[in-house]
Structures are given as C-alpha cells and as structure tokens.
Design an enzyme around this catalytic site. Structure first.
Site, PDB file in Angstrom:
ATOM      1  N   HIS A  54       0.743  -1.177   0.073  1.00  0.00           N
ATOM      2  CA  HIS A  54      -0.053  -0.057   0.104  1.00  0.00           C
ATOM      3  C   HIS A  54       0.940   1.092  -0.072  1.00  0.00           C
ATOM      4  CE1 HIS A  54      -3.962   2.166   1.616  1.00  0.00           C
ATOM      5  NE2 HIS A  54      -2.833   3.172   1.202  1.00  0.00           N
ATOM      6  N   HIS A 113       1.484   5.418  -1.773  1.00  0.00           N
ATOM      7  CA  HIS A 113       1.161   6.563  -2.617  1.00  0.00           C
ATOM      8  C   HIS A 113       2.483   7.161  -2.908  1.00  0.00           C
ATOM      9  CE1 HIS A 113      -2.825   6.596  -1.001  1.00  0.00           C
ATOM     10  NE2 HIS A 113      -2.197   6.074   0.356  1.00  0.00           N
ATOM     11  N   LYS A 163      -9.135  -0.851  -5.940  1.00  0.00           N
ATOM     12  CA  LYS A 163      -9.328  -0.114  -4.479  1.00  0.00           C
ATOM     13  C   LYS A 163     -10.698   0.612  -4.487  1.00  0.00           C
ATOM     14  CE  LYS A 163      -7.924   1.851  -0.637  1.00  0.00           C
ATOM     15  NZ  LYS A 163      -6.627   2.178  -0.103  1.00  0.00           N
ATOM     16  N   HIS A 183     -10.494   0.750   1.548  1.00  0.00           N
ATOM     17  CA  HIS A 183     -10.403   1.800   2.760  1.00  0.00           C
ATOM     18  C   HIS A 183     -11.476   1.660   3.823  1.00  0.00           C
ATOM     19  CE1 HIS A 183      -8.798   5.639   4.484  1.00  0.00           C
ATOM     20  NE2 HIS A 183      -9.918   5.460   5.110  1.00  0.00           N
ATOM     21  N   HIS A 240      -4.924  -0.870   5.804  1.00  0.00           N
ATOM     22  CA  HIS A 240      -4.396  -0.215   6.831  1.00  0.00           C
ATOM     23  C   HIS A 240      -5.187  -0.096   8.208  1.00  0.00           C
ATOM     24  CE1 HIS A 240      -7.169   2.390   4.802  1.00  0.00           C
ATOM     25  NE2 HIS A 240      -6.133   3.314   3.943  1.00  0.00           N
ATOM     26  N   ASP A 246       1.475   2.313   3.690  1.00  0.00           N
ATOM     27  CA  ASP A 246       0.469   3.567   3.185  1.00  0.00           C
ATOM     28  C   ASP A 246       1.489   4.994   3.379  1.00  0.00           C
ATOM     29  OD1 ASP A 246      -1.594   5.152   3.173  1.00  0.00           O
ATOM     30  OD2 ASP A 246      -2.652   5.040   4.973  1.00  0.00           O
TER      31      ASP A 246
HETATM   32  C1  NCD Z   1      -3.729   8.850   2.119  1.00  0.00           C
HETATM   33  C2  NCD Z   1      -3.076   9.990   1.070  1.00  0.00           C
HETATM   34  O1  NCD Z   1      -2.441  10.971   1.542  1.00  0.00           O
HETATM   35  O2  NCD Z   1      -3.291   9.866  -0.182  1.00  0.00           O
HETATM   36  N1  NCD Z   1      -3.559   9.511   3.546  1.00  0.00           N
HETATM   37  C3  NCD Z   1      -3.459   8.783   4.632  1.00  0.00           C
HETATM   38  O3  NCD Z   1      -3.848   9.400   5.563  1.00  0.00           O
HETATM   39  N2  NCD Z   1      -3.351   7.502   4.790  1.00  0.00           N
HETATM   40  C4  NCD Z   1      -5.025   8.241   1.823  1.00  0.00           C
HETATM   41  C5  NCD Z   1      -5.235   7.057   2.381  1.00  0.00           C
HETATM   42  O4  NCD Z   1      -4.587   6.116   2.143  1.00  0.00           O
HETATM   43  O5  NCD Z   1      -6.060   7.060   3.336  1.00  0.00           O
HETATM   44 ZN    ZN Z   2      -3.311   4.995   1.807  1.00  0.00          ZN
END
Ligand code: NCD
Ligand code: ZN
Length: 347
Positions: A12, A14, A101, A138, A176, A249
């Site tokens: 996971h 970003h 997702k 999520h 998460h 995450d």
């Molecule tokens: C994530 C993001 O910033 O894209 N933020 C987070 O707090 N985890 C989005 C997510 O996975 O919920």
């Molecule tokens: Zn995330």
C-alpha cells in the site's frame, strides 16, 4: 546482531505524480522489490489505460532520478460508480493491474470520486469475484454522525460483513487496519480476507498525535487509535499469520499542506520503514516473523513469487537518524519520526 530476509514489498503505497513522484519514488525503490501503487491521484486512476500510463510515468521517474530501476510498481484502479466491469477484468487479465481500490466517498485524501453506496458497484464487484480480482478497501464509514475513532469498526459491521456475505468469493484486503476490531475480524474470517498494517500504526497511538501539542505529521487516516489497539496490531503483525502483511501507506504531503489550519492526512514513512519494523519486531521478540510479514505473506496472497533479492538489517550501537527532509519544489516532505530511538540500519 544482523538478520537477512527476502527483499520486502510494500502492499500500500502513495507515490503521487509530477514533482512529488520524482521526490519520493527513490525512497521506496531503494529497499522494496515491488509496491502496490494507490490510484488516488487528481483525477484518479480509473481505467486500465490510466493505470498503464501512470505505471509508465513511475518507470520514467525511476530512470530520471537515478533510482533502482529493478523496483516494480504494481498498479491498482480507483473504483468509481461508473467503473466498467469489462475494463477492470481486461486490465487484470492483461496484467496491468493487480487490484481495485474501494474508497468510500469522502473517506480520505482525494477520495471525492469514491463510492457513495456499495450497491452501485455490485456489478463490478461481482465480475471481480468471478475473475479473482482483488478488492482493496479503505475500511471506514463516512457518515458525519459517526465518531472518527469508530469509523473502522462501524465499516466492518455495516459494509464489509454484508459485502462478504453477498459475495463470499470476492478476495478482499482490509487496508491499513488500525483497531483490535479489524484484526479480530480478519482472524475470524475463513477465507478470502487479508489485511495490511502500516509502519506508523504499529508505532504510534492517539496520544502521540494529540498530547502535549497537536502533531500534524502523525495525522493520517484511518486516525491512530488507543494504545490497546496498537498492541493488537503488533500482535497480528508478529503472529506470522499469512493474512497480515505490510502496506506502509506512506503518503507524502508537503510540509506546508500538513502544517496548516486544515492539514492533510498522511505519514511519509517510505524511507525508514524497514528499520522501524526491525525495532517493533525486536521489541516483540518476533524478529523471526519479520520476513513473513514484510516479504512473504503479501506475494502469497497475490499469487506471486517472493523477491529473489535479500535485505540485511543490522543492529547498531548508535542511534539511527531520522531520514533527512525530502525537497519538493520550494517545499519539503517531513519523514516519519517513529517517536522512539531506533538502533537498526539497512546494510
Ligand atoms: C492517504 C493519502 O494521503 O493519499 N492518506 C492517509 O492518511 N493515509 C490516503 C489514504 O490511504 O487514506
Ligand atoms: Zn493510503
């Protein structure tokens, strides 16, 4: 002391796009063999073609920044109420994506295109169940009257359990997981359910976020919970149970957008996750389970081979520094401060 594991994967992650992508991609590529790339760009990655293009931008960023080009991004699609089942199945069959997702609309950063009512996406989910395409969720409800600390538990009860009853063949990852309710629910499932756990939720509780001043760099979604929940997450991660695996995450935002009167949710832990995890697993007397959690259970769930490379972590006598801030344009990203001293390094 040192330990050698199969090279880990991050299930996971970003990476964003543009300048931010270039700034952060190397942190993950330096340690991980693969990562499951979240699709919540603006606009989101919704079609197979979008995923193919985004993957190409990530691969280009690896080259342009001199990062480890052996790193493999594994792509996901962002499920919307207009997603076409055919497109999803085709993208999965062609190997462009490995999962879809589900963001409840409004649940987190860039989730406004998400799903308002699960019934609206049942045709797509049914096709996914039929073709073995994994759904990553999520897991938080977004009703304004539900307390932010209860949103995960409520999601299990009102969305996840009914969905699993309706489509028992759908393979679901609860992303998460932050509560004892979450890990207990996964433990009770007979099949087709797994969970990712983040580095930061294994290390911080809500006191870290709120006591002695508000700490925007610990603010993320789902929000960190009470200490008893953190302990339940550590037990799950350290259990060796194949249903739990690492999804950091890691979610970079610039310092200014975090340190603001309406700060963004997300913790950037890509650069120091493995040393943090070594510390958590050592404290739990479970260093022998770190490889299952970080390197073996994830590929097993996705039907992939573990990485062939290895990673060696070494216990040090001097304190491991927190990684330096990562510059992005005229701002920077603040890396995760694990709120404790770490004595591990990646060799
Ligand atoms: C994530 C993001 O910033 O894209 N933020 C987070 O707090 N985890 C989005 C997510 O996975 O919920
Ligand atoms: Zn995330």
């Amino acid at each position: 002391m040192q330990i050698t594991l199969t090279q880990p994967d991050d299930w996971h992650l970003h990476l964003r796009d543009g300048d931010m992508l270039s700034a952060v991609v190397g942190s993950t590529a330096a340690h991980f063999g693969r990562a499951l790339i979240m699709p919540n760009l603006v606009p989101p990655v919704v079609t197979g073609d979008d995923a193919r293009d985004y993957k190409a931008r990530i691969e280009k960023a690896l080259i342009d920044t001199g990062s480890n080009t052996a790193f493999k991004p594994l792509m996901t699609l962002y499920l919307t109420e207009t997603t076409q089942a055919d497109d999803v199945v085709k993208a999965a069959k062609e190997g462009i994506i490995v999962a879809v997702k589900l963001y409840p609309a409004g649940a987190t950063t860039n989730s406004s295109s998400g799903v308002t009512n699960i019934d609206k996406v049942m045709p797509v989910l049914t096709a996914m169940a039929e073709h073995g395409v994994v759904l990553c969720v999520h897991g938080e409800v977004t009703d304004s009257d539900i307390d932010i600390f209860d949103r995960e538990a409520r999601f299990i009860e009102t969305v996840l359990e009914p969905l699993r009853t309706a489509l028992p063949e759908l393979r679901i990852v609860m992303e998460h997981v932050t509560t004892k309710d979450g890990v207990d629910y996964v433990a009770s499932a007979e099949k087709n359910l797994a969970a990712t756990l983040t580095t930061h939720h294994l290390m911080i509780n809500r006191n870290h976020l709120l006591v002695g001043g508000i700490r925007p760099h610990y603010y993320c979604l789902p929000i960190a919970k009470r200490e008893e929940h953190r302990q339940a997450l550590v037990l799950a991660a350290c259990s060796g149970d194949a249903r739990y695996f690492l999804g950091t995450d890691s979610a970079p935002h610039t310092r200014t957008t975090k340190e603001s009167d309406c700060g963004c949710a997300g913790v950037f832990n890509a650069a120091n996750t493995m040393v943090c995890l070594a510390s958590v697993f050592e404290e739990a007397n479970a260093l022998d389970k770190l490889e299952a959690f970080a390197s073996l259970n994830g590929p097993k769930w996705y039907g992939l081979e573990p990485n062939s490379a290895t990673m060696t972590l070494k216990k040090t006598t001097t304190k491991t520094p927190i990684p330096e801030r990562i510059p992005v344009a005229d701002d920077w990203v603040v890396p995760f401060d694990p709120a404790r001293d770490i004595y591990w390094q990646v060799l």
